[in-house]
Structure formats: C-alpha cells, structure tokens
Design a protein around this motif. Sequence first.
Motif, PDB file in Angstrom:
ATOM      1  N   LEU A 184      10.343   0.988  -2.472  1.00 10.23           N
ATOM      2  CA  LEU A 184       9.587   1.857  -1.563  1.00 10.23           C
ATOM      3  C   LEU A 184      10.432   2.310  -0.382  1.00 10.23           C
ATOM      4  O   LEU A 184      10.321   3.477   0.028  1.00 10.23           O
ATOM      5  N   ASN A 185      11.249   1.453   0.167  1.00 13.26           N
ATOM      6  CA  ASN A 185      12.105   1.848   1.294  1.00 13.26           C
ATOM      7  C   ASN A 185      13.143   2.877   0.850  1.00 13.26           C
ATOM      8  O   ASN A 185      13.512   3.758   1.621  1.00 13.26           O
ATOM      9  N   GLY A 186      13.597   2.790  -0.393  1.00 12.41           N
ATOM     10  CA  GLY A 186      14.533   3.767  -0.925  1.00 12.41           C
ATOM     11  C   GLY A 186      13.899   5.141  -1.107  1.00 12.41           C
ATOM     12  O   GLY A 186      14.567   6.163  -1.069  1.00 12.41           O
ATOM     13  N   ARG A 187      12.589   5.177  -1.291  1.00  8.53           N
ATOM     14  CA  ARG A 187      11.865   6.441  -1.463  1.00  8.53           C
ATOM     15  C   ARG A 187      11.695   7.179  -0.141  1.00  8.53           C
ATOM     16  O   ARG A 187      11.416   8.364  -0.127  1.00  8.53           O
ATOM     17  N   ARG A 188      11.830   6.507   0.961  1.00  7.34           N
ATOM     18  CA  ARG A 188      11.584   7.123   2.278  1.00  7.34           C
ATOM     19  C   ARG A 188      12.784   7.897   2.791  1.00  7.34           C
ATOM     20  O   ARG A 188      12.725   8.492   3.849  1.00  7.34           O
TER      21      ARG A 188
ATOM     22  N   SER B 202       0.861  -1.176   0.000  1.00  6.61           N
ATOM     23  CA  SER B 202       0.000   0.000   0.000  1.00  6.61           C
ATOM     24  C   SER B 202       0.897   1.225   0.000  1.00  6.61           C
ATOM     25  O   SER B 202       1.801   1.334   0.834  1.00  6.61           O
ATOM     26  N   PHE B 203       0.653   2.142  -0.946  1.00  6.35           N
ATOM     27  CA  PHE B 203       1.506   3.322  -1.072  1.00  6.35           C
ATOM     28  C   PHE B 203       0.796   4.368  -1.915  1.00  6.35           C
ATOM     29  O   PHE B 203      -0.264   4.115  -2.497  1.00  6.35           O
TER      30      PHE B 203
ATOM     31  N   PHE C  96       3.669   6.356  -7.119  1.00  4.11           N
ATOM     32  CA  PHE C  96       4.784   5.419  -7.220  1.00  4.11           C
ATOM     33  C   PHE C  96       4.414   4.119  -7.944  1.00  4.11           C
ATOM     34  O   PHE C  96       5.270   3.253  -8.112  1.00  4.11           O
ATOM     35  N   SER C  97       3.169   3.971  -8.378  1.00  2.00           N
ATOM     36  CA  SER C  97       2.737   2.694  -8.950  1.00  2.00           C
ATOM     37  C   SER C  97       3.510   2.328 -10.214  1.00  2.00           C
ATOM     38  O   SER C  97       3.888   1.174 -10.401  1.00  2.00           O
ATOM     39  N   SER C  98       3.763   3.287 -11.083  1.00  2.00           N
ATOM     40  CA  SER C  98       4.504   2.986 -12.313  1.00  2.00           C
ATOM     41  C   SER C  98       5.893   2.455 -11.993  1.00  2.00           C
ATOM     42  O   SER C  98       6.327   1.434 -12.547  1.00  2.00           O
TER      43      SER C  98
ATOM     44  N   MET D  78      -4.186   6.700  -2.241  1.00  2.00           N
ATOM     45  CA  MET D  78      -3.345   5.568  -1.859  1.00  2.00           C
ATOM     46  C   MET D  78      -3.840   4.346  -2.604  1.00  2.00           C
ATOM     47  O   MET D  78      -5.036   4.186  -2.832  1.00  2.00           O
ATOM     48  N   ILE D  79      -2.898   3.483  -2.981  1.00  2.00           N
ATOM     49  CA  ILE D  79      -3.273   2.279  -3.716  1.00  2.00           C
ATOM     50  C   ILE D  79      -2.839   1.041  -2.951  1.00  2.00           C
ATOM     51  O   ILE D  79      -1.743   1.010  -2.389  1.00  2.00           O
TER      52      ILE D  79
END
Length: 119
Positions: A114-118, A23-24, A28-30, A91-92
């Motif tokens: 996703l962790n790299g985006r944080r 879930s995010f 960021f889905s693409s 959110m998806i």
Amino acid sequence: MGLSLTISGNISLAADPVRVTTSFDVRFSSAVLHQVAHLFGSGFGRAEADRLSQEIDGLKADQPRTWRFEVQYQGKAESLEVRALMDDLGMIDLDFAASPEAARAVRAAVDTYLNGRRR
C-alpha cells in the motif's frame, strides 16, 4: 495403567491471534491478498486469494464477511482469519488475524504494497 503423551515438533501451541487491520480502496484488495498469500507455505495461496478477491468484489456495503484458513507459516500449522467489510464509498476494511509472528509478516507485506501505491 500407564499414560503416554507425545507432542510433535510441527505442532504449534496457539498464542492469542494478533489482528492486523487495514483500510483502502477495494480495487487494491486482490493485490493485497496476493501479497499476503506469498507468506504462507500452504492453506492460503494464489487460488484462495483469487477466490477471496472475487467474493470481496461481490460484498454489499456494511455486511461483513469472515473466512478462516488452516495455513503453514514457517513450517508450522496455524490459523489465518480474514475479515472484510465494504463501505458505501468503495473502501474496504480488511483484517487479518494470525499468530504474532505471521501477523508481523502480514503487516509488513500489506504496508509495503500500500505504501508503494502512494508514490
């Protein structure tokens, strides 16, 4: 009367699929779909990730959608299922169902991105 049965080495007897749930933010889905596309030899590549990303962007809130693909993972044919559910805040919930081996790789690819985006 004789009976002969041949099983090809490339056919994988399907284990129960394992679901990877994420879930995010939909923006960021693409990128997440493209990370997952790198894992498969065929059946779910850049073109499929692009198409899914566009279709996800068009989803209405609380209307889930599921896509199914026949993919190659480490030389074996298997199924990949992608399920998306958008909420009204952008959110998806993006779920992947695949073999246990592919699901571990999907989980690692999604989490790494996703962790790299944080940061």
